[in-house]
Design a protein around this motif. Structure first.
Motif, PDB file in Angstrom:
ATOM      1  N   LYS A 184      -5.538  19.625 -23.385  1.00 54.86           N
ATOM      2  CA  LYS A 184      -6.461  19.003 -22.501  1.00 54.86           C
ATOM      3  C   LYS A 184      -5.811  17.536 -22.065  1.00 54.86           C
ATOM      4  CE  LYS A 184     -10.095  19.432 -25.378  1.00 54.86           C
ATOM      5  NZ  LYS A 184     -11.371  19.242 -25.819  1.00 54.86           N
ATOM      6  N   LEU A 185      -4.637  17.212 -22.585  1.00 52.55           N
ATOM      7  CA  LEU A 185      -3.823  16.057 -22.373  1.00 52.55           C
ATOM      8  C   LEU A 185      -3.322  16.140 -20.974  1.00 52.55           C
ATOM      9  CD1 LEU A 185      -2.939  13.321 -23.332  1.00 52.55           C
ATOM     10  CD2 LEU A 185      -0.763  14.496 -24.018  1.00 52.55           C
ATOM     11  N   ALA A 186      -3.552  15.163 -20.092  1.00 52.86           N
ATOM     12  CA  ALA A 186      -3.094  15.293 -18.840  1.00 52.86           C
ATOM     13  C   ALA A 186      -2.084  13.995 -18.522  1.00 52.86           C
ATOM     14  CB  ALA A 186      -4.111  15.202 -17.624  1.00 52.86           C
ATOM     15  N   TYR A 187      -1.125  14.073 -17.950  1.00 58.14           N
ATOM     16  CA  TYR A 187      -0.123  12.953 -17.402  1.00 58.14           C
ATOM     17  C   TYR A 187      -0.376  12.773 -16.026  1.00 58.14           C
ATOM     18  CZ  TYR A 187       2.221  14.034 -21.866  1.00 58.14           C
ATOM     19  OH  TYR A 187       2.341  14.175 -23.151  1.00 58.14           O
ATOM     20  N   VAL A 188      -0.913  11.570 -15.829  1.00 60.69           N
ATOM     21  CA  VAL A 188      -1.309  11.044 -14.310  1.00 60.69           C
ATOM     22  C   VAL A 188      -0.257  10.280 -13.565  1.00 60.69           C
ATOM     23  CG1 VAL A 188      -3.270   9.715 -13.127  1.00 60.69           C
ATOM     24  CG2 VAL A 188      -3.761  10.902 -15.171  1.00 60.69           C
ATOM     25  N   LEU A 189       0.195  10.734 -12.465  1.00 54.08           N
ATOM     26  CA  LEU A 189       1.401  10.146 -11.575  1.00 54.08           C
ATOM     27  C   LEU A 189       0.439   9.583 -10.490  1.00 54.08           C
ATOM     28  CD1 LEU A 189       4.057  12.705 -11.715  1.00 54.08           C
ATOM     29  CD2 LEU A 189       3.878  10.791 -13.095  1.00 54.08           C
ATOM     30  N   ILE A 190       0.783   8.362 -10.270  1.00 62.11           N
ATOM     31  CA  ILE A 190      -0.089   7.733  -8.908  1.00 62.11           C
ATOM     32  C   ILE A 190       1.081   7.618  -7.816  1.00 62.11           C
ATOM     33  CG2 ILE A 190      -1.110   5.707  -8.065  1.00 62.11           C
ATOM     34  CD1 ILE A 190      -2.528   6.724 -10.513  1.00 62.11           C
ATOM     35  N   PHE A 191       0.554   8.157  -6.565  1.00 61.83           N
ATOM     36  CA  PHE A 191       1.253   7.927  -5.258  1.00 61.83           C
ATOM     37  C   PHE A 191       0.304   7.492  -4.165  1.00 61.83           C
ATOM     38  CE2 PHE A 191       2.709  11.856  -7.552  1.00 61.83           C
ATOM     39  CZ  PHE A 191       4.006  11.868  -7.351  1.00 61.83           C
ATOM     40  N   PRO A 192       1.258   6.503  -3.483  1.00 61.43           N
ATOM     41  CA  PRO A 192       0.615   5.745  -2.496  1.00 61.43           C
ATOM     42  C   PRO A 192       0.216   6.828  -1.414  1.00 61.43           C
ATOM     43  CG  PRO A 192       2.777   5.296  -2.434  1.00 61.43           C
ATOM     44  CD  PRO A 192       2.734   6.316  -3.538  1.00 61.43           C
ATOM     45  N   LYS A 193      -0.811   6.484  -0.530  1.00 58.13           N
ATOM     46  CA  LYS A 193      -1.269   7.116   0.418  1.00 58.13           C
ATOM     47  C   LYS A 193      -0.647   6.451   1.744  1.00 58.13           C
ATOM     48  CE  LYS A 193      -6.012   8.270  -1.339  1.00 58.13           C
ATOM     49  NZ  LYS A 193      -7.357   7.967  -1.023  1.00 58.13           N
ATOM     50  N   PRO A 194      -0.066   7.373   2.684  1.00 57.31           N
ATOM     51  CA  PRO A 194       0.655   6.758   3.981  1.00 57.31           C
ATOM     52  C   PRO A 194      -0.274   5.862   4.764  1.00 57.31           C
ATOM     53  CG  PRO A 194       0.099   9.111   4.037  1.00 57.31           C
ATOM     54  CD  PRO A 194      -0.289   8.758   2.628  1.00 57.31           C
ATOM     55  N   HIS A 195       0.294   4.844   5.183  1.00 58.54           N
ATOM     56  CA  HIS A 195      -0.440   3.986   6.243  1.00 58.54           C
ATOM     57  C   HIS A 195      -1.736   3.251   5.492  1.00 58.54           C
ATOM     58  CE1 HIS A 195       2.357   5.845   8.822  1.00 58.54           C
ATOM     59  NE2 HIS A 195       1.484   7.193   8.733  1.00 58.54           N
ATOM     60  N   GLN A 196      -1.625   2.987   4.345  1.00 59.83           N
ATOM     61  CA  GLN A 196      -2.919   2.395   3.498  1.00 59.83           C
ATOM     62  C   GLN A 196      -2.155   1.231   2.993  1.00 59.83           C
ATOM     63  OE1 GLN A 196      -6.177   3.624   3.126  1.00 59.83           O
ATOM     64  NE2 GLN A 196      -5.460   5.342   4.478  1.00 59.83           N
ATOM     65  N   ASP A 197      -3.207   0.176   2.572  1.00 62.12           N
ATOM     66  CA  ASP A 197      -2.954  -1.265   2.119  1.00 62.12           C
ATOM     67  C   ASP A 197      -2.726  -0.867   0.663  1.00 62.12           C
ATOM     68  OD1 ASP A 197      -3.075  -3.631   1.193  1.00 62.12           O
ATOM     69  OD2 ASP A 197      -4.840  -4.192   2.000  1.00 62.12           O
ATOM     70  N   PRO A 198      -1.254  -1.371   0.339  1.00 63.78           N
ATOM     71  CA  PRO A 198      -0.842  -1.142  -1.214  1.00 63.78           C
ATOM     72  C   PRO A 198      -1.779  -1.988  -2.128  1.00 63.78           C
ATOM     73  CG  PRO A 198       0.755  -2.261   0.179  1.00 63.78           C
ATOM     74  CD  PRO A 198      -0.510  -1.936   1.206  1.00 63.78           C
ATOM     75  N   LYS A 199      -2.287  -3.133  -1.625  1.00 64.15           N
ATOM     76  CA  LYS A 199      -3.263  -4.058  -2.574  1.00 64.15           C
ATOM     77  C   LYS A 199      -4.529  -3.548  -3.038  1.00 64.15           C
ATOM     78  CE  LYS A 199      -1.228  -8.002  -0.177  1.00 64.15           C
ATOM     79  NZ  LYS A 199      -1.257  -9.000   0.588  1.00 64.15           N
TER      80      LYS A 199
END
Length: 159
Positions: A28-43
């Motif tokens: 049940k352990l998941a490793y989470v990766l975060i990817f930026p959405k295109p054309h979105q404010d990175p803040k």
């Protein structure tokens, strides 16, 4: 011969998990990766898409459970034929196109002009009430072992 041995061992592990009504914590352990959405404010936090990666052995066990869930649903006619989402070889897009096309032609044939309202319900399954889901499984007379395994699957998940 070595592959047969691996399959045999996996089968024994899965059968034991089914017999014990258990979903192992390490699966049940998941490793989470975060990817930026295109054309979105990175803040902004909503400008990122999380992807959960879980263990392959857990995914195999999930497929076994899903097959059993689907068999029960099909035998009891729980899922209506009109539902296309979350069903094998069915897509919401296909259902939408099929239904809109059929209704439009039917309407045009009797000189009606169809209109439509489309809702995009985002993250509608992110907040499922787990206890309520378990109650529904019991209400629909799912086998007891399956209810217990699904309850085990839903509790104490970590990422």
């Amino acid at each position: 011969m070595r592959n047969l041995s691996a399959v045999t061992h996996l089968t024994k592990i899965f059968n034991k998990c089914l017999a014990l009504h258990h979903f192992p914590a390490t699966w049940k352990l998941a490793y989470v990766l975060i990817f930026p959405k295109p054309h979105q404010d990175p803040k902004l936090i909503c400008s990122y898409r999380p992807i959960s990666l879980s263990r392959k052995i857990g995914k195999l066990y999930e497929k076994i459970l899903l097959k059993r869930i689907n068999e029960h649903c099909n035998n009891k006619n729980i899922i209506p034929n009109e539902q296309f989402g979350f069903r094998e070889r069915h897509s919401c897009t296909h259902e939408l196109l099929l239904r809109v096309t059929n209704k439009s032609f039917d309407g045009f044939n009797i000189k009606h002009y169809p209109g439509g309202v489309f809702l995009d319900v985002r993250k509608d399954l992110d907040r499922i009430w787990h206890q309520g889901l378990i109650v529904q499984l019991i209400t629909y007379k799912f086998p007891g072992y399956l209810v217990l395994i699904l309850r085990s699957f839903l509790t104490d998940r970590k990422f």
